[in-house]
Design an enzyme around this catalytic site. Structure first.
Site, PDB file in Angstrom:
ATOM      1  N   GLU A 176       0.801  -1.233   0.000  1.00 32.66           N
ATOM      2  CA  GLU A 176       0.000   0.000   0.000  1.00 32.66           C
ATOM      3  C   GLU A 176       0.828   1.274   0.000  1.00 32.66           C
ATOM      4  O   GLU A 176       0.495   2.234  -0.693  1.00 32.66           O
ATOM      5  CB  GLU A 176      -0.931   0.060   1.236  1.00 32.66           C
ATOM      6  CG  GLU A 176      -2.028  -0.960   1.225  1.00 32.66           C
ATOM      7  CD  GLU A 176      -1.621  -2.196   2.015  1.00 32.66           C
ATOM      8  OE1 GLU A 176      -2.517  -2.871   2.498  1.00 32.66           O
ATOM      9  OE2 GLU A 176      -0.416  -2.458   2.141  1.00 32.66           O
ATOM     10  N   ASP A 218      -2.224  -5.330   3.149  1.00 34.97           N
ATOM     11  CA  ASP A 218      -2.474  -5.643   4.557  1.00 34.97           C
ATOM     12  C   ASP A 218      -3.316  -6.901   4.752  1.00 34.97           C
ATOM     13  O   ASP A 218      -4.164  -7.238   3.918  1.00 34.97           O
ATOM     14  CB  ASP A 218      -3.162  -4.462   5.249  1.00 34.97           C
ATOM     15  CG  ASP A 218      -2.219  -3.296   5.461  1.00 34.97           C
ATOM     16  OD1 ASP A 218      -0.995  -3.499   5.376  1.00 34.97           O
ATOM     17  OD2 ASP A 218      -2.701  -2.170   5.699  1.00 34.97           O
ATOM     18  N   ASP A 248      -6.048  -7.943   6.055  1.00 36.72           N
ATOM     19  CA  ASP A 248      -7.421  -7.817   6.519  1.00 36.72           C
ATOM     20  C   ASP A 248      -8.340  -7.641   5.326  1.00 36.72           C
ATOM     21  O   ASP A 248      -7.912  -7.739   4.169  1.00 36.72           O
ATOM     22  CB  ASP A 248      -7.564  -6.644   7.508  1.00 36.72           C
ATOM     23  CG  ASP A 248      -7.187  -5.304   6.895  1.00 36.72           C
ATOM     24  OD1 ASP A 248      -6.881  -5.251   5.686  1.00 36.72           O
ATOM     25  OD2 ASP A 248      -7.187  -4.297   7.629  1.00 36.72           O
ATOM     26  N   GLU A 263      -9.773  -4.987   4.089  1.00 35.27           N
ATOM     27  CA  GLU A 263      -9.407  -3.869   3.219  1.00 35.27           C
ATOM     28  C   GLU A 263      -8.200  -4.222   2.365  1.00 35.27           C
ATOM     29  O   GLU A 263      -8.137  -3.874   1.177  1.00 35.27           O
ATOM     30  CB  GLU A 263      -9.110  -2.618   4.060  1.00 35.27           C
ATOM     31  CG  GLU A 263     -10.317  -1.989   4.703  1.00 35.27           C
ATOM     32  CD  GLU A 263     -11.314  -1.475   3.689  1.00 35.27           C
ATOM     33  OE1 GLU A 263     -10.915  -0.752   2.755  1.00 35.27           O
ATOM     34  OE2 GLU A 263     -12.506  -1.803   3.812  1.00 35.27           O
ATOM     35  N   TYR A 320       0.574  -5.725  12.968  1.00 31.87           N
ATOM     36  CA  TYR A 320      -0.522  -5.023  12.292  1.00 31.87           C
ATOM     37  C   TYR A 320      -1.497  -4.455  13.311  1.00 31.87           C
ATOM     38  O   TYR A 320      -1.891  -5.120  14.263  1.00 31.87           O
ATOM     39  CB  TYR A 320      -1.247  -5.972  11.340  1.00 31.87           C
ATOM     40  CG  TYR A 320      -2.208  -5.270  10.419  1.00 31.87           C
ATOM     41  CD1 TYR A 320      -1.776  -4.217   9.620  1.00 31.87           C
ATOM     42  CD2 TYR A 320      -3.543  -5.650  10.358  1.00 31.87           C
ATOM     43  CE1 TYR A 320      -2.654  -3.565   8.774  1.00 31.87           C
ATOM     44  CE2 TYR A 320      -4.423  -5.008   9.503  1.00 31.87           C
ATOM     45  CZ  TYR A 320      -3.972  -3.963   8.723  1.00 31.87           C
ATOM     46  OH  TYR A 320      -4.854  -3.312   7.888  1.00 31.87           O
ATOM     47  N   ARG A 359      -4.649  -3.110  12.991  1.00 28.18           N
ATOM     48  CA  ARG A 359      -6.117  -3.214  12.881  1.00 28.18           C
ATOM     49  C   ARG A 359      -6.503  -4.662  13.163  1.00 28.18           C
ATOM     50  O   ARG A 359      -6.479  -5.515  12.286  1.00 28.18           O
ATOM     51  CB  ARG A 359      -6.596  -2.776  11.497  1.00 28.18           C
ATOM     52  CG  ARG A 359      -6.394  -1.285  11.250  1.00 28.18           C
ATOM     53  CD  ARG A 359      -6.997  -0.822   9.946  1.00 28.18           C
ATOM     54  NE  ARG A 359      -6.792   0.608   9.754  1.00 28.18           N
ATOM     55  CZ  ARG A 359      -5.759   1.156   9.138  1.00 28.18           C
ATOM     56  NH1 ARG A 359      -4.811   0.365   8.637  1.00 28.18           N
ATOM     57  NH2 ARG A 359      -5.645   2.465   9.014  1.00 28.18           N
ATOM     58  N   HIS A 396      -6.171 -12.131  13.717  1.00 23.18           N
ATOM     59  CA  HIS A 396      -4.780 -11.692  13.746  1.00 23.18           C
ATOM     60  C   HIS A 396      -4.270 -11.638  15.171  1.00 23.18           C
ATOM     61  O   HIS A 396      -5.023 -11.753  16.129  1.00 23.18           O
ATOM     62  CB  HIS A 396      -4.649 -10.307  13.108  1.00 23.18           C
ATOM     63  CG  HIS A 396      -5.220 -10.227  11.729  1.00 23.18           C
ATOM     64  ND1 HIS A 396      -4.810 -11.037  10.710  1.00 23.18           N
ATOM     65  CD2 HIS A 396      -6.193  -9.425  11.221  1.00 23.18           C
ATOM     66  CE1 HIS A 396      -5.501 -10.746   9.624  1.00 23.18           C
ATOM     67  NE2 HIS A 396      -6.349  -9.778   9.909  1.00 23.18           N
TER      68      HIS A 396
END
Length: 859
Positions: free
Chosen positions: A7, A80, A82, A84, A296, A298, A343
């Site tokens: 990203e 990432d 997740d 998103e 990470y 989130r 996670h």
């Protein structure tokens, strides 16, 4: 060559260090496509087909990645780990396929890692997988759901409740929570109660405090002593004295450490201990993650990887000793609704990097310290306390006193970390230490007092406690909380006082409207239920389009049901829902108001809420005969302003009386000055109730002459305008950031700002539109421009300023058409071309498709 896409450039730079020369790492800069901010981006009539669009910057990123693919045999998507991140990878593949940039022989691999370390990255590269279609489906469902709610509910608000900005699936529920708490506070009635507190002296000479616990054999409850008379009678009994110990009870108390951080608890603790808001916390956490310092950020998982447990325990053993290391590894389970725990918790990637050894600056060092301490403490030994209770009786046995105390026996994890508390939480550490006493020992009464207390209303939510509440209810997701908080403040629905979230009038209006006409969509259980279904989609157990069809059927019917909703019906509902707030039955001193709705000006009409172009206000039922108006809120400085004005004082130069008055758009000062009185609005930071004569004179002195411009000698002026403070030279206006600058800015700074504005303005000549909204029903494009007086929409020769509550990024074609038509550009009156007034047969000629020429004089 293998092409790796992540990203951010920071993440790309870190990963590039771990991969060899056979890899090339590029950044997508987040999402490369999004739904355009206009109607039709999600089409329920076409099985929820979604239209994706890449802006100019994202298009360049796609092009760069496509060019790099020409020399690559593998595309590795390392976004990432997740929902998103999965979506970004999916978008990239779809965009590349649309450009025909993906050759058949190029392998597509998806890799995920929870920490940006060499071992985590290299291990991920060895275990690629395909894009998780179920996670993508869950993303598409959530994105479509949020779009459908926002782009269908917000226009209803704009039409039926002027001044409103937007509504959203999670945003509106969060706002309701804040407003409900404010209602609780306002409806709260304090109840009086009394405590009898005695100071005693133990045989060893130590003084300690005890409270009256029982009276004449009856245990006291909170409101047993409800007034001063009861308290004084009890106090006389306590003062008899002659106390002896009836019982001593000592109990061991254990306190275990909290688990490592998840997203929500990190935001809460950073707010309590560092004063960070959710957005600031996540920005710092993102940078730490991209540096490879933490895992990470989130996540709602509360456990760590096995190697992390080993590293943390080793750190504890070597730095704090075996006494602080529990026999077994501590493992946790989440109490939050809908927790996925997919996670790891948020932890340092290297426990050996102690906070004092990390050289990051500012926010990063503070947040890293918090993460490191919490993660290590989560694996430390239990803290041990001894809680002692001593009961004493007076010599006549009528009064029973109780003293409680807590002693820390072993600090355990507290040596490294203690969890913060929100307002209203119980503090277990508040109790003091008691002297050693045995049953039958005597204690001397030194003094006794009766203390009056009142029950307190519940505290307002802070960002930390609101995040905690949303998490408890199962509303939203870790990645959404920061943006939700920012949206509430940016939309003007809440303001922050200290750390407390206070609902603005606009926020209360929106909540009242939604609760009356769309109650289903601000119900806590309903919103949490949608989250649960989104999780089921991500598990592959529910078709995402079937979920949307079920939701849309009811939602569309509810939206259609408001088409015939009259503004009078909206006002009736709002007057009923907000009556206690807008027309309180008590004044500030608690005195009853006989008729809170009576007009204070004519004494005949009845006050009620009304809706104007810029939102709600209070007006008299005898309008237009009676001109009384005031702002919507019953609170604030203008609520106490006399309809004829409050006298502030005599102007020192003119000798004229200065009056404080209230208008539809708020309080202002007025000074009789010839035929036309001089007026000046109060600045946003001014409190009408505390306005001084000095400040009133200062406001009336505007516009202020800053000084002559060095080039032409024309005076530069400073003043407040519709869009805030500014400096002016001729026809050039430059905004000021700080309202105080209006009274302090010097010539040099003002000239610099004006010249910068001229430089930007000259490049605007035939200024490019900020964005195109679409075509007017009579033909011709409607576009958004930035003008001297703010953003505006343009159709042919018709310019219409955007209201303050509608920003260029959210304005829709429908809104623009309404604004243009209201300005005289309706289909029946005008069209962009000169032949607009032609007869009906010539109507087709009155709708040219060409863009109207740019107009120099902007709205």
């Amino acid at each position: 060559m293998k092409l790796v896409v992540v990203e951010s450039p920071a993440k790309a730079k870190t990963i590039n260090k771990y991969l060899g020369k056979d890899y090339k790492v590029l950044a997508s800069y987040g999402h490369i496509r999004d739904l355009p901010s206009k109607n039709g981006s999600v089409d329920p009539e076409n099985d929820f087909e979604m239209v994706w669009e890449a802006d100019s910057k994202s298009a360049k990123r796609i092009s760069d990645i496509a060019n790099a693919l020409k020399d690559a045999d593998t595309l590795i998507l390392a976004t990432d780990p997740d929902r998103e991140g999965e979506a970004i990878s999916w978008h990239l593949v779809e965009a590349l396929r649309k450009r025909r940039a993906l050759k058949k022989d190029v392998a597509i691999e998806r890799v995920v890692f929870n920490a940006i370390t060499k071992s985590a990255v290299t291990q991920a590269m060895e275990h690629p997988r395909a894009i998780d279609a179920e996670l993508v489906d869950a993303y598409l469902a959530r994105r479509a759901l949020d779009y459908l709610v926002g782009f269908n509910l917000s226009p209803v608000l704009w039409r039926k409740l002027p001044g409103s900005r937007s509504a959203g699936r999670v945003q509106s529920v969060a706002l309701r929570i804040v407003c409900d708490r404010e209602n609780e506070i306002e409806s709260f009635r304090a109840q009086e109660y009394w405590n009898i507190v005695a100071e005693l002296r133990a045989p060893d000479g130590t003084a300690f405090e005890a409270r009256l616990h029982s009276l004449d054999g009856e245990t006291l409850k909170k409101f047993t002593l409800g007034n001063q008379g009861d308290a004084n009678r009890a106090l006389e009994i306590v003062k008899v004295g002659g106390y002896s110990v009836v019982s001593v009870e000592a109990k061991p108390v254990k306190r275990n450490p909290p688990p490592p951080f998840i997203t929500s608890t990190l935001q809460q603790e950073a707010s309590r201990k560092l004063g960070f808001n959710a957005k600031r916390t996540m920005q710092a956490a993102q940078k730490l993650y991209e540096e490879g310092r933490i895992t990470y950020m989130r996540t709602d998982g509360v456990n760590m990887a096995e190697e992390a447990y080993v590293a943390a325990r080793t750190m504890i053993q070597s730095n704090y000793g075996a006494r602080y290391l529990p026999e077994n590894t501590r493992r946790y389970s989440s109490k939050a609704k809908n927790a996925q725990e997919a996670h790891e918790a948020i932890r340092p990637t290297d426990f050996n990097l102690r906070p004092e050894d990390y050289h990051g600056d500012g926010d990063l060092k503070k947040l890293y310290t918090l993460v490191w301490r919490r993660a290590v403490a989560s694996q430390m030994e239990t803290a041990l306390f001894e809680r002692t209770t001593i009961d004493l009786a007076s010599k006549d046995k009528r009064a029973g006193l109780r003293a409680t105390g807590q002693v820390l026996v072993f600090d355990g994890f507290i040596k490294l970390y203690t969890e913060g508390h929100d307002a209203g939480d119980d503090d277990d550490d508040a109790e003091g230490r008691l002297p050693k006493m045995a049953e039958g020992q005597h204690a001397d009464l030194l003094k006794a007092d009766a203390n009056q207390s009142f029950t307190q209303p519940p505290p307002r939510y802070t960002e930390a406690s609101l995040v905690k509440r949303l998490e408890e209810l199962g509303i939203g997701r870790p990645s959404t909380y920061a943006s939700t908080m920012s949206t509430l403040e940016d939309r003007g629905y809440v303001r922050i006082e200290g750390k407390a979230l206070v609902p603005e009038d606009k926020g209360r209006l929106v909540t009242a409207f939604l609760e009356n006409f769309f109650s289903r969509y601000v119900e806590y259980d309903f919103t949490a239920g949608l989250e649960e279904k989104l999780d089921v989609i991500s598990d592959g157990k529910l078709d995402w389009k079937a979920f949307l069809r079920e939701f849309w059927q009811q939602f569309a019917a509810d939206i259609d049901g408001t088409k015939d909703l009259r503004v009078s019906a909206v006002l009736d509902a709002l007057n009923e829902a907000l009556g206690a707030y807008v027309f309180p039955r008590q004044d500030a001193e608690g005195n009853p108001i006989e008729n809170p709705r009576q007009c204070p000006l004519c004494k005949e009409g009845e006050l009620s809420m009304k809706l104007g172009k810029f939102g709600a206000f209070v007006g008299c039922s005898r309008h237009p005969e009676c001109k009384y108006t005031r702002q919507f809120s019953s609170e604030g400085g203008d609520a106490a302003i006399n309809p004829d004005g409050n006298e502030i004082g005599i102007h020192p130069d003119t000798g004229a009386m200065i009056l404080l008055k209230s208008g539809r758009f708020g309080p202002y000062v007025e000074m009789a000055n010839g035929e036309k009185p001089k007026r000046a609005s109060l600045a946003k930071a001014d409190n009408a109730a505390e306005l001084t004569l000095e400040r009133a004179v200062e406001l009336l002195s505007l516009p202020r002459e800053v000084g002559p411009h060095p080039e032409d000698g024309e005076m530069i002026l400073a003043n407040f305008g519709r869009f805030g403070p500014y400096v002016q030279h001729g026809k050039t206006y430059a905004n000021l950031k700080d309202p105080r600058d209006v009274f302090t800015i010097g010539v040099n700074h003002a000239v610099s700002l004006i010249e910068d504005k001229k430089a930007r303005g000259s490049a605007r000549g035939g200024a490019a539109a900020l964005k195109a909204l679409g075509d007017h029903p009579d033909g011709g494009a409607i576009e958004v421009f930035e003008g001297r007086y703010g953003p505006y929409v343009k159709w042919g020769k018709v310019n219409a300023t955007l209201p303050k509550e509608i920003t260029p990024d959210v304005v829709t074609l429908e809104q623009a058409i309404e604004l243009v038509n209201a300005k005289g550009g309706s289909a029946k009156k005008k069209a962009p071309a000169k032949k607009a007034a032609a007869k009906k047969p010539a109507a087709k000629k009155a709708a040219p498709k060409k863009k109207a020429p740019a107009k120099k004089a902007e709205e």
